[in-house]
Design an enzyme around this catalytic site. Structure first.
Site, PDB file in Angstrom:
ATOM      1  N   GLU A   1      -6.197  30.408 110.928  1.00  0.00           N
ATOM      2  CA  GLU A   1      -5.069  31.346 111.009  1.00  0.00           C
ATOM      3  C   GLU A   1      -4.609  31.561 112.448  1.00  0.00           C
ATOM      4  O   GLU A   1      -3.421  31.728 112.703  1.00  0.00           O
ATOM      5  CB  GLU A   1      -5.456  32.690 110.378  1.00  0.00           C
ATOM      6  CG  GLU A   1      -5.631  32.581 108.863  1.00  0.00           C
ATOM      7  CD  GLU A   1      -6.116  33.865 108.233  1.00  0.00           C
ATOM      8  OE1 GLU A   1      -6.317  34.864 108.956  1.00  0.00           O
ATOM      9  OE2 GLU A   1      -6.317  33.850 106.998  1.00  0.00           O
ATOM     10  N   VAL A   2      -5.552  31.597 113.364  1.00  0.00           N
ATOM     11  CA  VAL A   2      -5.204  31.823 114.773  1.00  0.00           C
ATOM     12  C   VAL A   2      -5.443  30.515 115.534  1.00  0.00           C
ATOM     13  O   VAL A   2      -6.569  30.016 115.598  1.00  0.00           O
ATOM     14  CB  VAL A   2      -6.059  32.957 115.380  1.00  0.00           C
ATOM     15  CG1 VAL A   2      -5.713  33.150 116.851  1.00  0.00           C
ATOM     16  CG2 VAL A   2      -5.847  34.260 114.614  1.00  0.00           C
TER      17      VAL A   2
ATOM     18  N   HIS B   1     -11.982  29.323 117.967  1.00  0.00           N
ATOM     19  CA  HIS B   1     -12.926  30.437 117.914  1.00  0.00           C
ATOM     20  C   HIS B   1     -14.045  30.087 116.956  1.00  0.00           C
ATOM     21  O   HIS B   1     -13.833  29.361 115.980  1.00  0.00           O
ATOM     22  CB  HIS B   1     -12.250  31.750 117.483  1.00  0.00           C
ATOM     23  CG  HIS B   1     -11.404  31.629 116.261  1.00  0.00           C
ATOM     24  ND1 HIS B   1     -10.153  31.063 116.278  1.00  0.00           N
ATOM     25  CD2 HIS B   1     -11.621  31.983 114.977  1.00  0.00           C
ATOM     26  CE1 HIS B   1      -9.635  31.090 115.069  1.00  0.00           C
ATOM     27  NE2 HIS B   1     -10.525  31.631 114.241  1.00  0.00           N
TER      28      HIS B   1
ATOM     29  N   HIS C   1     -16.693  31.892 114.457  1.00  0.00           N
ATOM     30  CA  HIS C   1     -17.115  33.121 113.782  1.00  0.00           C
ATOM     31  C   HIS C   1     -18.642  33.167 113.786  1.00  0.00           C
ATOM     32  O   HIS C   1     -19.295  32.161 113.493  1.00  0.00           O
ATOM     33  CB  HIS C   1     -16.656  33.130 112.322  1.00  0.00           C
ATOM     34  CG  HIS C   1     -15.179  33.144 112.119  1.00  0.00           C
ATOM     35  ND1 HIS C   1     -14.482  34.288 111.772  1.00  0.00           N
ATOM     36  CD2 HIS C   1     -14.250  32.150 112.189  1.00  0.00           C
ATOM     37  CE1 HIS C   1     -13.193  33.996 111.629  1.00  0.00           C
ATOM     38  NE2 HIS C   1     -13.028  32.710 111.877  1.00  0.00           N
TER      39      HIS C   1
HETATM   40  P1  5GP Z   1      -9.311  31.939 111.256  1.00  0.00           P
HETATM   41  O1  5GP Z   1      -8.249  31.501 112.253  1.00  0.00           O
HETATM   42  O2  5GP Z   1     -10.677  31.419 111.608  1.00  0.00           O
HETATM   43  O3  5GP Z   1      -8.929  31.611 109.850  1.00  0.00           O
HETATM   44  O4  5GP Z   1      -9.416  33.523 111.290  1.00  0.00           O
HETATM   45  C1  5GP Z   1      -8.947  34.328 112.356  1.00  0.00           C
HETATM   46  C2  5GP Z   1      -9.731  35.605 112.412  1.00  0.00           C
HETATM   47  O5  5GP Z   1      -9.193  36.408 113.442  1.00  0.00           O
HETATM   48  C3  5GP Z   1      -9.730  36.453 111.129  1.00  0.00           C
HETATM   49  O6  5GP Z   1     -11.070  36.684 110.701  1.00  0.00           O
HETATM   50  C4  5GP Z   1      -9.011  37.740 111.543  1.00  0.00           C
HETATM   51  O7  5GP Z   1      -9.543  38.895 110.933  1.00  0.00           O
HETATM   52  C5  5GP Z   1      -9.210  37.757 113.060  1.00  0.00           C
HETATM   53  N1  5GP Z   1      -8.145  38.428 113.793  1.00  0.00           N
HETATM   54  C6  5GP Z   1      -6.803  38.228 113.631  1.00  0.00           C
HETATM   55  N2  5GP Z   1      -6.107  38.994 114.482  1.00  0.00           N
HETATM   56  C7  5GP Z   1      -7.037  39.685 115.215  1.00  0.00           C
HETATM   57  C8  5GP Z   1      -6.914  40.634 116.274  1.00  0.00           C
HETATM   58  O8  5GP Z   1      -5.832  41.012 116.725  1.00  0.00           O
HETATM   59  N3  5GP Z   1      -8.083  41.135 116.771  1.00  0.00           N
HETATM   60  C9  5GP Z   1      -9.305  40.746 116.300  1.00  0.00           C
HETATM   61  N4  5GP Z   1     -10.382  41.289 116.874  1.00  0.00           N
HETATM   62  N5  5GP Z   1      -9.456  39.849 115.315  1.00  0.00           N
HETATM   63  C10 5GP Z   1      -8.312  39.317 114.780  1.00  0.00           C
END
Ligand code: 5GP
Length: 122
Positions: free
Chosen positions: A99-100, A104, A106
């Site tokens: 998503e981002v 990163h 987890h």
């Molecule tokens: P992924 O990209 O691995 O699918 O997930 C992105 C993660 O970033 C998600 O677990 C979401 O909750 C977290 N996330 C998204 N926006 C923010 C933010 O502004 N601050 C923090 N601390 N976490 C975020």
């Protein structure tokens, strides 16, 4: 995929958006996930502009790569999840449901985490 400097983690790294920081080193920032899926849910983020793990290993220095993995393991101990067990996960790209678009890792712990992946239906 080209790196988008306006992604949310880039803004956190620049200090434009707050985060609940748990660790900072020369090359790494780690902070609590805003929508935690486990009692311990931390995001371990390289400070450099990398989209994915494959981008990171192709373009980051050995020091940056070592720092990301060292920080992740150190945090497992420091956050108290090493003894009972934990999971690290990095979603990359479309099939990875990232998503981002800033690399990163987890770090999940604090409860039994179930199977690694759910099996496809059918
Ligand atoms: P992924 O990209 O691995 O699918 O997930 C992105 C993660 O970033 C998600 O677990 C979401 O909750 C977290 N996330 C998204 N926006 C923010 C933010 O502004 N601050 C923090 N601390 N976490 C975020």
């Amino acid at each position: 995929m080209a790196y988008d400097p306006e992604n949310i983690f880039a803004k956190i790294l620049r200090g434009e958006i707050p985060c609940d920081k748990v660790l900072e080193t020369e090359h790494v920032l780690a902070f609590k996930d805003i929508n935690p899926l486990a009692p311990t849910h931390v995001l371990v983020v390289p400070k450099g502009a990398y989209v994915s793990m494959d981008d990171f290993t192709a373009n980051a220095s050995d020091a940056e790569i070592a720092a990301l993995f060292r920080a992740t393991g150190d945090l497992a101990r420091e956050l108290g999840v090493a003894e009972d067990g934990y999971r690290i996960l990095s979603n990359c790209g479309g099939n990875g449901h990232q998503e981002v678009p800033h690399l990163h890792v987890h770090l999940f712990g604090g409860r039994p985490l179930g199977r690694m992946l759910s099996r496809p239906a059918g």
